[in-house]
Design an enzyme around this catalytic site. Sequence first.
Site, PDB file in Angstrom:
ATOM      1  N   ASP A 107      46.554  47.897  45.277  1.00 35.97           N
ATOM      2  CA  ASP A 107      45.873  46.931  46.124  1.00 35.97           C
ATOM      3  C   ASP A 107      44.470  47.448  46.429  1.00 35.97           C
ATOM      4  OD1 ASP A 107      45.746  44.584  47.812  1.00 35.97           O
ATOM      5  OD2 ASP A 107      47.901  44.809  48.097  1.00 35.97           O
ATOM      6  N   ASP A 209      42.369  42.168  47.529  1.00 30.25           N
ATOM      7  CA  ASP A 209      42.650  41.460  48.769  1.00 30.25           C
ATOM      8  C   ASP A 209      41.465  40.589  49.183  1.00 30.25           C
ATOM      9  OD1 ASP A 209      44.520  41.240  51.132  1.00 30.25           O
ATOM     10  OD2 ASP A 209      42.742  42.022  52.170  1.00 30.25           O
ATOM     11  N   GLU A 270      42.907  37.791  45.206  1.00 31.04           N
ATOM     12  CA  GLU A 270      43.400  36.867  46.229  1.00 31.04           C
ATOM     13  C   GLU A 270      42.231  35.992  46.666  1.00 31.04           C
ATOM     14  OE1 GLU A 270      45.897  36.985  50.418  1.00 31.04           O
ATOM     15  OE2 GLU A 270      44.320  38.466  50.074  1.00 31.04           O
ATOM     16  N   HIS A 346      54.042  39.436  50.273  1.00 27.13           N
ATOM     17  CA  HIS A 346      54.177  40.063  51.590  1.00 27.13           C
ATOM     18  C   HIS A 346      53.640  39.196  52.724  1.00 27.13           C
ATOM     19  CE1 HIS A 346      50.105  40.820  50.299  1.00 27.13           C
ATOM     20  NE2 HIS A 346      49.775  41.130  51.529  1.00 27.13           N
ATOM     21  N   ASP A 347      52.882  38.127  52.396  1.00 26.26           N
ATOM     22  CA  ASP A 347      52.313  37.239  53.403  1.00 26.26           C
ATOM     23  C   ASP A 347      53.044  35.908  53.513  1.00 26.26           C
ATOM     24  OD1 ASP A 347      50.265  38.924  54.272  1.00 26.26           O
ATOM     25  OD2 ASP A 347      48.840  38.196  52.767  1.00 26.26           O
TER      26      ASP A 347
END
Length: 590
Positions: A107, A209, A270, A346-347
């Site tokens: 990440d 991210d 993302e 994860h979100d």
Amino acid sequence: MTASPTPSSPSTPWWKKSVVYQIYPRSFCDSNGDGIGDLPGITQRLDHLAELGVDVVWLSPIYKSPQDDNGYDISDYRDIAPEFGTLADFDALLAAMHARGIRLVMDLVVNHSSDEHAWFQSARTRRDSPYHDYYIWAEPAPGGGPPTNWEAAFNGSVWEWNEPTGEYYLHMFSKKQPDLNWENPALRQEVYALMRFWLDRGVDGFRMDVINMISKPWRADGSLPDAPVVREGFLQPGFALTCNGPRLVEFLREMREQVLDHYDTLTVGEAPMATIEQGIALTHPENGALNMLFQFEHMDLDSQPGHSNGKWALKPLDLRDLKTTLARWQTALDGQGWNSLYLSNHDQPRPVSRFGDDRRYPVESAKMLATWLHGHQGTPYVYQGEELGMDNVAFDDIADYRDIETLNIYRVATQERGVAPRDILRSIHAKGRDNARTPMPWTGEAPGAGFTTGTPWIRLNPGFVRSNAQALRADPQSVFHYYRELIALRKSQPILTDGRFELLLAQDRHVYAYTRTLGDETWLVLCHFGGGEPEGTPRAIDGADDPTWSRWLAQGVQGTRVIGNWPGPERVALAGLTLRPWEALILALD
């Protein structure tokens, strides 16, 4: 350092044929009994991933961090958080993955850092600090107060006062996550250097991210604009202004030229609020900067746009909206870019609870959703526990939740907006990020489900007794083994990588149907989103208003079963075809 698995041919990059598995380290496996997952724990469980057949692991942040946002607030980009292990543990994990033919994607969180990063610690002390311009600062508005009316993702103003310099600093998320200033060339070189640090160590790419927020909408006078007022009395969302800023493509192309072009990587950005046009610009095979994006259109279809409670304002999913959204991205990026395929991370909440039926048909709907996803063109992403059919949790007490976004919306909703606790808890049960963050259940044994011998950092999902890796790996009819079949199909059948997508039955409210075509071969993917009416009855497909379906019926088209989640014959005629509750079926048409 470790060598990466052998690259595939230039005509079909390896990441197009891959299936990615996301690990949330804090919740995957705890090796030392402190209740927190760690790198040695992941290493111990790699055989699970090898048996599943995944090609790549995306690892959520493991860097040093105060953990204000569970690791997405980084205080040292070149070291490992002590609760997760050491750099030596990381090297051992990477070597063990590569020995199994599994690549590792890290990440990359460079829209913001932690306020405890050495850069910010220096930047906030004085305006002439060499690191001051690594961050975004602004004078108070005329008459005092924050410079703009933007609202942070985790509620409250995006601006935080910094007394030592007499300025506000910008944070699109938590106040402990100050945004980095990508207009500063020195900052960009720092980012590129830390990327090389990990790539030279053997890492195979990055998930980036909120990467489309790095270019801010600066005006000619060096200020930032207010957001349009859409609801009086509230701060305004800054996302609409900060996503897809004017220099985004320029910055990412520079990153590609200076770093990514020199390595064989998978890159996925993302990109909240990304449009089709931006998706093509960023992922085009010739002049794009990234391999693929995580776009969010399909993740917003069961919320009420423009509502003051944002994603927490729930509405039922209209399957026709899902068809329209996915078909647009599938068609537009064919040959012009590349799609990522995901239903959870994860979100996001668990897909079997969000889009399936976790009470009456948990296994069937989990398998159907997997079929629907993996049949599209793009790179599929499997989030940990998805292959077990894990569902949402519904903790009764807000004290059982750990996520900063969840805790903040509960406080704001109950204390500032007058929402009843039971009502906001209903939304949290449906959409809260902790749904995805409960520990991975490796066994059905209490109290730690094989995740830990200690007290887990967040409560276990009580469904671990039935949905655990040990039980599902032993059951050949389980969700786990169905995922194995889908992943194996993708590796062996080029049509799933390269086949052209076409949507069918666009107005059907219950059946999602599409084809994949490569040369003379056509596969038909049929997915029934529902339990039948009345409950449990098969649903007949009405394709009278679809010219392709009508033509097939007139021609008496049949197909050979490729995979399905209910038992059935090998040969299937489209005439009179019915689908059982949450049935998925892929047919190779004659």
